[in-house]
Design an enzyme around this catalytic site. Structure first.
Site, PDB file in Angstrom:
ATOM      1  N   PRO A   2       0.816  -1.217   0.000  1.00  0.00           N
ATOM      2  CA  PRO A   2       0.000   0.000   0.000  1.00  0.00           C
ATOM      3  C   PRO A   2       0.849   1.268   0.000  1.00  0.00           C
ATOM      4  CG  PRO A   2      -0.121  -1.119   2.128  1.00  0.00           C
ATOM      5  CD  PRO A   2       0.641  -2.008   1.210  1.00  0.00           C
ATOM      6  N   GLU A   3       0.459   2.222  -0.825  1.00  0.00           N
ATOM      7  CA  GLU A   3       1.098   3.529  -0.826  1.00  0.00           C
ATOM      8  C   GLU A   3       0.115   4.514  -0.180  1.00  0.00           C
ATOM      9  OE1 GLU A   3       2.989   4.399  -4.596  1.00  0.00           O
ATOM     10  OE2 GLU A   3       3.366   2.290  -4.967  1.00  0.00           O
ATOM     11  N   ARG A 111       2.899 -11.497   5.436  1.00  0.00           N
ATOM     12  CA  ARG A 111       4.329 -11.314   5.197  1.00  0.00           C
ATOM     13  C   ARG A 111       5.104 -10.931   6.465  1.00  0.00           C
ATOM     14  NH1 ARG A 111       5.144 -10.053  -0.389  1.00  0.00           N
ATOM     15  NH2 ARG A 111       7.345  -9.931   0.116  1.00  0.00           N
TER      16      ARG A 111
END
Ligand SMILES: [Zn+2]
Length: 276
Positions: A2-3, A111
């Protein structure tokens, strides 16, 4: 990953779904998610009501009414879900916040790079995670003049400077490629060679690509089972000009779009439209 636009949408959806709720119990299930111990984590957060949910850079900030803020960084794959208290918890659930209304907020992260940090609200912006960040891209402090003077001081390639959160805040790999394309700037040019008019065009492009994705996100209804998750990838992909489009043609000039590697990460460009 995500940015800023995706994190903004996750923040807004969290605000719609959990603001005002009171945390009855906080469980840290994966110790490495936080610098706090599970005991410290539970003690700092239990009993607090969520007063405000806001964002700085890619950090989501939950201000509680007990003087504590929970800073969360999703990193690669952190996700939130809001479920009934008795619901099963998915694999890789790293933190659970049980509310006093028989619902619970889960943080899961396949992750394992996510971060949750308990900070005193009064000292929030002194914390290293936030104090080193460049100005917010939609604030008055981020301006064409700021961008030009920041680029002037750097001997690195322009794409690396755009990804450096202490210089430009919130831009990641996707929006760096897109903004440089819209501004007609080659990603490998040295930052200090960007003239004032080109810096102004780049400023406009950065604000434009970030706000375009937030606008797409605004049309998405919050989903408690995957909070903000439906904005990732597919929602904004149709808007991309060069990112992920290697081998297809440039929308402006029909030249083939190239993929190059910079600092181990892919950059997409049109070598005809983007000049050194
Ligand atoms: Zn082109």
């Amino acid at each position: 990953m995500p940015e800023l636009p995706e994190v903004e949408i996750v923040t807004r959806h969290l605000r719609a779904l959990v603001a005002g709720k009171t945390i009855a119990q906080a469980h840290l299930l994966r110790e490495r998610l936080s610098p706090s111990t599970p005991d410290e984590f539970a003690r700092a957060l239990a009993g607090g009501s969520i007063r405000l949910i806001h964002r700085r850079g890619k950090n989501i900030l939950f201000d509680l009414d007990n003087g504590v803020t929970l800073l969360t960084h999703l990193r690669m794959s952190g996700r939130f879900m809001l479920v009934p208290d008795e619901a099963d918890e998915p694999r890789f659930t790293h933190a659970v916040f049980r509310f006093d209304d028989r619902s619970k907020l889960l943080f899961h992260d396949q992750r394992h790079f996510g971060l949750m940090k308990v900070i005193s609200t009064a000292d929030l912006f002194l914390d290293r995670s936030l104090s080193s960040l460049a100005p917010e891209p939609f604030s008055d402090d981020f301006s064409p003049a700021y961008l030009h003077s920041t680029l002037k001081r750097s001997g690195r390639d322009i794409k690396s400077v755009l990804l450096d959160q202490t210089r430009v805040c919130g831009v990641g790999n996707i929006y760096a490629s897109e903004a440089l394309f819209l501004a007609g700037i080659h990603p490998a040019i040295c930052a200090n060679r960007i003239t004032r008019p080109r810096a102004a065009r780049l400023y406009d492009a950065i604000v434009r690509v970030l706000s375009a994705t937030i606008e797409i996100g605004e049309t998405i209804t919050p989903d408690p089972m995957d909070i903000g998750g439906n904005i990732y990838g597919n929602a904004s992909e149709a808007e991309w000009h060069v990112y992920g489009r290697e081998g297809r043609t440039c929308p402006n000039c029909s030249t083939d779009i190239l993929r190059i590697k910079q600092a181990g990460r892919s950059t997409f460009l049109c070598r005809n439209c983007q000049r050194r």
